[in-house]
Design a protein around this motif. Sequence first.
Motif, PDB file in Angstrom:
ATOM      1  N   VAL A   1      -2.078  -6.373   4.552  1.00  0.00           N
ATOM      2  CA  VAL A   1      -1.014  -5.422   4.211  1.00  0.00           C
ATOM      3  C   VAL A   1       0.346  -6.117   4.166  1.00  0.00           C
ATOM      4  O   VAL A   1       0.807  -6.701   5.152  1.00  0.00           O
ATOM      5  CB  VAL A   1      -0.983  -4.269   5.230  1.00  0.00           C
TER       6      VAL A   1
ATOM      7  N   LEU B 206       3.974  -0.814   3.706  1.00  0.00           N
ATOM      8  CA  LEU B 206       3.428   0.530   3.615  1.00  0.00           C
ATOM      9  C   LEU B 206       4.463   1.492   3.048  1.00  0.00           C
ATOM     10  O   LEU B 206       5.624   1.484   3.475  1.00  0.00           O
ATOM     11  CB  LEU B 206       3.000   1.044   4.994  1.00  0.00           C
TER      12      LEU B 206
ATOM     13  N   VAL C 268      -4.172   4.101   4.900  1.00  0.00           N
ATOM     14  CA  VAL C 268      -3.539   2.779   4.762  1.00  0.00           C
ATOM     15  C   VAL C 268      -2.890   2.351   6.075  1.00  0.00           C
ATOM     16  O   VAL C 268      -2.818   1.146   6.372  1.00  0.00           O
ATOM     17  CB  VAL C 268      -2.534   2.758   3.591  1.00  0.00           C
TER      18      VAL C 268
ATOM     19  N   PHE D 189       0.841  -1.193   0.000  1.00  0.00           N
ATOM     20  CA  PHE D 189       0.000   0.000   0.000  1.00  0.00           C
ATOM     21  C   PHE D 189       0.879   1.245   0.000  1.00  0.00           C
ATOM     22  O   PHE D 189       1.869   1.320   0.746  1.00  0.00           O
ATOM     23  CB  PHE D 189      -0.907   0.029   1.227  1.00  0.00           C
TER      24      PHE D 189
END
Length: 793
Positions: A617, A620, A606, A596
Amino acid sequence: MAEATEHVDVLIIGAGLSGIGAAAHLVRECPGKRYAVLESRGAIGGTWDLFRYPGIRSDSDMYTFGYGFKPWTEPKAISDGESIRRYVEETADEYGITGNIRFHHRILSAHWSAAKARWTVTAERTDTGETRVFTASWVIAATGYYSYEEGYKPAFEGEDRFAGQVVHPQHWPEDLDWEGKRVVVIGSGATAVTLVPNLAAKAEHVTMLQRTPTYIASVPAVDPLADVLRRVLPTSVAYPVLRWKNMLSRHLLYSLSRSKPDVVRAKIRKDAIKQLPAGYDVDTHFNPPYNPWDQRVCAVPDGDLFTTLRDGHASIVTGGIRSFTETGVELESGEQLPADIIVTATGLNLRWLGGMTLSVDGETVNIGERFAYKGMMLSGVPNLNMVSGYTNNSWTLKADLVSRYACRLLQHLDANGYVSAAPVTPAGETASPFLDLDAGYIRRGVSEMAKQGSRVPWRLHQNYMKDIRLFSGRRLEDGNMVFQRRNDGGARAPRAGAAELQAPHEKFAVVRGGQVRYRDEGEGTPVVLVHGIGRSLEDWNEQHELLSGQGYRVISVDLAGYGESEPLDGAYSLPALAQFLETFLDEAGITEPAHFAGNSLGGAVVMQLAAQSPHRVRSLVLANSAGFGREVALPVRLMSFRPLGKILMGKPSPASARRLELSLFHDPELVTDERVQLGHRLASRPHGTRVFLDTAAALGTIRGTRAEWRRELMEDLTASRVPTLVIWGEQDKIFPFTHLAAAAGQLPHAITHAFSDTGHMPQIERAEEFAKLITGFWAETQANLTPAGESSA
C-alpha cells in the motif's frame, strides 16, 4: 450452407427418457427459453420405443430410474418397457413438450461459431430425405451412448449355413413365432437374462449360451415397502423416501463390492444356490472370473430366470462357439445345441452424440481426444452438454443432476450477460477412460469416448451422494469453465437496458479457483479502486475516465461474490476479503505498492490490506468508509440478523433496486433507469443475497458495526501511519457525517475532506472534484512520503 429454418435458445437432441427429462427440467427451471427437441424416429421413448423384444424391462427399480420430479406410481418397481414408454409420454404431455418435438430428424452435424455465439445444426428428415438447418444458443445431446441403427453382432463361422432364423434383440421382428420351437440365446447380459424366461413361456426349450458367466441377483418386482408407504403417506412424500432407500441400497452394495468383493461374491452365489435345483453346477454357470461390479450385476425380478431354469423350461450352457451349423450351434467342446431360432443378444455398438460431426469455429472436434467436465461437457466445446447416467446405479439419477446443472448454467449466462461457457482442461491433466466398467461395448468403443482426468471436476465419481455436492455447489465459475461475452469479451451482448452503465474494457482472472471481473486501464503508478457492500466496479466508472490518462494504471475490481465475481469458498470476513484482494493483485501482476481507494465496505477492505500487508500500500483514500463508528443505517443493521435480512431483502426487483439507489445519492437525478437496472441484475445473481448477508453478519450486529474489528484495525493503521485521505458526503444516509470527525480522531495523521450536498458515493456525485482532490493528495505525498512497509534510506 443451407439457410436455417428455425432458431431456438436450446436444442435438445433425442426424445427418449433423457431428452424428455432435459426438456421438462428446462420448462420447470428456465420457463422463458424457446426450445425444440429433434428425434430421429417417429415416436417418443427412445430405447423404450425401439426395443420390442419379449419381456423388455428396466434393469433398475423405477423409483430411481424414474424422474425425480415425477413420481412412479405403478405397482411394479422393475417395470416393463411399455409402461416406461407411457411414463415418458405422460411426462412430455404434462410439460407441453410433445408439441415441441420434431420427429424424423436425424442429426448430421453441429458447428459452433464464436462470432455468432450459436450452433448451426444440420438434420436429415428420415421420412423424406430433406435437409433442415437449425440454429441454437445451447445444445443438449440426450442421445444415449449406443447406435440406434444396429446392435453389436460378431461374425459367427458358418452362420450362412444355419437353416433357421437369426435375430438381434435390437431389431425384433413383430411376426416372429417361437411357440414350440427350440431357441438359443447367445449372451449373458441384461437382455439375455430378460429374454430367456419370457421366451421359455411358449418355446419348446430355451438355451442361454454364454461365453462367460454374469453375476445375477434376484430382486422383488414389487417393492413391499412401496405398498406400505403409499397407504400411509402422500405420493409426494413416499416417492422420495423410496427413491433414496433404493439408491442407498444399490450404492452400499456397489461400495461393498469394491471393498469386499469376496463377501459379495459369496452372497450372490449362496442366493443362486437357494433358487436353483439341487446339485446345479453353480460354479460353472454363475461364478464369473471377475469381481462383482467390474461389470454390471444383472437383476432378475422375483428370480424369474432361476424359476425357469428350475422348472426345466430353459438351461444355461457355458462355452465358446466353434460355428453355426444347419441345425444349431456347435461349441468348441464339440457339443451340439439344436436350434430353430438363434437370438444374438451380444450387445450394443457405442456411438456418442448420435454419430453427428462436431466442430468449433471450423475445427473438427475429435471426441476421443477431449476431456469430459463433470461427465457432461467436452473440453473446449462451448454451450453443449451431454446427458449421461451411472453405470453402477440408475441412469436417471445422474441424468437429472446433469439437466438441472445445465439449467443453472443457462440462468448464469443470462444473469451475467454471457453468451457462452466452455470448460477448459488444466494443462498436464492425466487421461483415463471415461467409464471404468469392463463391459464389451465399452472396450470396443473406448477410443470414441471422451476421457476423464485425475481430479474433480474432470474425474467421474460414479457416486450419487458426491455428485449431489458437485452439481449443487454454489460456484459455477470454478476456474475450469471459461465464460465469454460476445466477441471474446470485448463487446457485450445487450443487457436489459444497462449497457450504458456497464463498465467497458472488462477483464477476467481466476483468483483462488473463482472467476473475478476487473477493469484495467492506463499506465503508470497503480491505483486500485474497491467498491462497497452489494455494489460492483461500475461505482468507479467516472474515476476511471478521469484518472487513467494522468499517469496512473487504474484498476477496479469486483470483490469476491459481488458484481460479476464468483463468491469465496469459505466464510466472509474483513481479513478474508483483504486476502482475496491481495491474491488478485498477484494475478493482475501488481507487484509495486499501489494507491488504494475504497468506498464504504471497500474502505474497510483496503484498510485491512494495509494492516496485514503494508508493503502493498502506497496510500489510502477512504470515501464514506466503514470502520469509524458504530452508527449505521437501520436497514443495514437489520441485515446482520440473517433470518430478518432474508425477509427484508426478499426477491430482487427493479423497485427494491431503485429504493437502494435513492438511499445512496443526495441528488435523485443520479438514480437513472440504467443504474437501477444494473443494480437489479447484479442483485439477482444466484448467490447475491447470501453474500450480502454473510458480509453484513461478519461486520455488524443489529446494534451497529462491531467494535472488535474496528478497534483492532484502527490500532494497526495508526501504528503504520499509511498516508491517508478520508472523504465524506455530508448527506450520507448510510454512515452519518459524524464518522468523519471520528476518523480524524482515530487516525490523527489522516487528511479529511467533506463534500456538501453529497450522499454515500462522492466518487460519483462529485466525480471531477473527487478526482482532483485525490490526484492532488497523491502528488503532494508522492515526493516526500515513503510507501508503507519500506524504510527510508
